[in-house]
Motif scaffolding. Structure first.
Motif, PDB file in Angstrom:
ATOM      1  N   VAL A  98       0.847  -1.198   0.000  1.00  0.00           N
ATOM      2  CA  VAL A  98       0.000   0.000   0.000  1.00  0.00           C
ATOM      3  C   VAL A  98       0.882   1.248   0.000  1.00  0.00           C
ATOM      4  N   PHE A  99       0.605   2.137  -0.936  1.00  0.00           N
ATOM      5  CA  PHE A  99       1.322   3.412  -1.062  1.00  0.00           C
ATOM      6  C   PHE A  99       0.324   4.552  -0.976  1.00  0.00           C
ATOM      7  N   VAL A 100       0.740   5.665  -0.400  1.00  0.00           N
ATOM      8  CA  VAL A 100      -0.054   6.898  -0.438  1.00  0.00           C
ATOM      9  C   VAL A 100       0.892   8.040  -0.821  1.00  0.00           C
ATOM     10  N   PRO A 101       0.345   9.078  -1.443  1.00  0.00           N
ATOM     11  CA  PRO A 101       1.207  10.220  -1.783  1.00  0.00           C
ATOM     12  C   PRO A 101       1.703  10.916  -0.522  1.00  0.00           C
ATOM     13  N   ARG A 102       2.974  11.270  -0.491  1.00  0.00           N
ATOM     14  CA  ARG A 102       3.545  11.989   0.651  1.00  0.00           C
ATOM     15  C   ARG A 102       2.801  13.302   0.874  1.00  0.00           C
ATOM     16  N   SER A 103       2.328  13.916  -0.191  1.00  0.00           N
ATOM     17  CA  SER A 103       1.605  15.188  -0.091  1.00  0.00           C
ATOM     18  C   SER A 103       0.291  15.065   0.666  1.00  0.00           C
ATOM     19  N   SER A 104      -0.213  13.847   0.848  1.00  0.00           N
ATOM     20  CA  SER A 104      -1.464  13.676   1.594  1.00  0.00           C
ATOM     21  C   SER A 104      -1.239  13.374   3.074  1.00  0.00           C
ATOM     22  N   PHE A 105       0.025  13.247   3.506  1.00  0.00           N
ATOM     23  CA  PHE A 105       0.298  13.013   4.924  1.00  0.00           C
ATOM     24  C   PHE A 105      -0.192  14.210   5.731  1.00  0.00           C
ATOM     25  N   PRO A 106      -0.656  14.000   6.954  1.00  0.00           N
ATOM     26  CA  PRO A 106      -0.997  15.135   7.803  1.00  0.00           C
ATOM     27  C   PRO A 106       0.264  15.952   8.108  1.00  0.00           C
ATOM     28  N   SER A 107       0.096  17.233   8.324  1.00  0.00           N
ATOM     29  CA  SER A 107       1.242  18.088   8.658  1.00  0.00           C
ATOM     30  C   SER A 107       1.809  17.684  10.014  1.00  0.00           C
ATOM     31  N   ALA A 108       3.129  17.649  10.077  1.00  0.00           N
ATOM     32  CA  ALA A 108       3.796  17.337  11.348  1.00  0.00           C
ATOM     33  C   ALA A 108       3.874  18.614  12.185  1.00  0.00           C
ATOM     34  N   ASP A 109       3.895  18.460  13.494  1.00  0.00           N
ATOM     35  CA  ASP A 109       4.077  19.612  14.377  1.00  0.00           C
ATOM     36  C   ASP A 109       5.478  20.179  14.189  1.00  0.00           C
ATOM     37  N   SER A 110       5.737  21.332  14.778  1.00  0.00           N
ATOM     38  CA  SER A 110       6.985  22.054  14.528  1.00  0.00           C
ATOM     39  C   SER A 110       8.246  21.256  14.862  1.00  0.00           C
TER      40      SER A 110
END
Length: 186
Positions: A98-110
């Motif tokens: 299973v692959f997902v686009p990296r651009s769809s990952f939730p934003s990481a905290d600072s």
């Protein structure tokens, strides 16, 4: 089972798990995520599948699944997709990567980073001495450790640096660099 929609793997695709088996009788399937926190699976409604090995009976090449629902279940994720109507269709996915686009990952905290973003970064110490490049990360329980690969004469060696604030001064993703409080002879 109707043929799955063929698709091209996105350029920023990251492998995030594999399908273990069917789950229930209504077309749900069980996914073994590669992360203890499988948020990347939940953040994307488009998953891309590739067969685990060449010559898979169910599909060839890359295909796209339109996910209806995904949720945690014990130590795995269970999901349903629009093109998977029953248990037989779900069983046919067994072993798929299973692959997902990296651009769809939730934003990481600072001060949080996805491991995939750290791999390949150059590591330098406070004095600007190059210590190598991040090849891998290890979870040791209480902390994560950077596995740094470097060349020494004609050999490739590795060093390990705990990924904790006591040793890591700065992570600069745009510059592809990590600055650490570490010496080459440690």
């Amino acid at each position: 089972m109707a043929p799955l929609e063929p698709a091209e793997l996105p350029a920023d695709a990251i492998e995030v798990g594999r399908i273990a088996d069917a789950w229930g009788i209504k077309g749900w399937f069980k996914v073994l995520p590669y992360s203890a926190d499988p948020q990347a699976l939940f953040s994307s409604k488009r998953w891309f599948l590739q067969p685990a090995e060449k010559g898979a009976r169910t599909f060839e090449g890359t295909c796209r699944l339109a996910i209806k629902e995904a949720r945690e279940h014990a130590d795995s994720v269970v999901a349903s997709a629009h093109d998977i109507p029953d248990r037989s269709a779900a069983e046919a996915l067994r072993g798929a990567r299973v692959f997902v686009p990296r651009s769809s990952f939730p934003s990481a905290d600072s001060d949080e980073y996805y491991w995939v973003d750290l791999i390949g970064l150059d590591v330098v110490n406070r004095e600007g001495v190059a210590l190598g490049q991040v090849r891998d990360l290890l979870s040791t329980g209480p902390q994560t450790v950077l596995v740094i690969e470097y060349a020494d004469e004609d050999k490739t060696l590795e060093r390990m640096i705990p990924f904790v604030s006591a040793f890591v001064d700065k992570v600069e993703l745009p510059e592809r660099r990590i600055t650490v409080d570490w010496q080459p002879d440690y």
